[in-house]
Design a protein around this motif. Sequence first.
Motif, PDB file in Angstrom:
ATOM      1  N   ASN A  81       1.687  27.829  11.272  1.00  0.00           N
ATOM      2  CA  ASN A  81       0.891  29.054  11.117  1.00  0.00           C
ATOM      3  C   ASN A  81       0.053  29.303  12.367  1.00  0.00           C
ATOM      4  N   GLN A  83      -0.678  31.623  14.502  1.00  0.00           N
ATOM      5  CA  GLN A  83      -1.619  32.736  14.710  1.00  0.00           C
ATOM      6  C   GLN A  83      -2.899  32.587  13.896  1.00  0.00           C
ATOM      7  N   GLU A  84      -2.885  31.698  12.906  1.00  0.00           N
ATOM      8  CA  GLU A  84      -4.072  31.463  12.084  1.00  0.00           C
ATOM      9  C   GLU A  84      -4.908  30.288  12.580  1.00  0.00           C
ATOM     10  N   TYR A  88      -6.239  29.533  18.449  1.00  0.00           N
ATOM     11  CA  TYR A  88      -5.151  30.424  18.858  1.00  0.00           C
ATOM     12  C   TYR A  88      -5.459  31.153  20.173  1.00  0.00           C
TER      13      TYR A  88
END
Length: 197
Positions: A81, A83-84, A88
Amino acid sequence: LSSYDFHLEGNNPKLIEINTNAGGIFLNFKLLQLAKPCCGNTKVQGISDFEEKIVRMFKDEFSKKSGQKTGLKTVAIMDENIQEQFLYPEILICKEILEKDNIQTFVVDSKDVEIKNKIAYYNDVKIDLIYNRNTDFYFKKEENKKFLEVLESSQTVISPSPQDHLIFADKKNLVLMSQNENLKNIIPLTLLVTKEN
């Protein structure tokens, strides 16, 4: 990328953690870039060759671990995940630095990496090096076991590799180091937590 976490304690900083997939270095680079013009004569860490050192580090690791002389052409910065992830924004800074040196760089979820004949691919592009930001260092989760195949080949380099993590960053190492007479001033007493203690 290794980093060392210290707790400040009087005049003796204490080493409490070694990381092989260090978070924060790219954000600190950007902060130091901003500090130079805004803070005048304030002494800040030198960063003039930071980007070159980062690129050289990736290239050297690829060359050494793959044995290939063709040069590093593709990198996948990988996490679950992605982008979470809290860091990032710094992953994007790393991508920018690598791409300035004409290294095609992808920011990818580990689930989107395909393994064919022990080589990693992303959208049918062969990946030379995976910069692993995932904390499943030994690829024990079912969805990450596919990366164990990649370790059997030198076609795609994974950095840090499980072996790198085991040697340099496994927290159990601090238990042994804290018992060494020469390191007692640097590393606080470290114990494995068990039900008994």
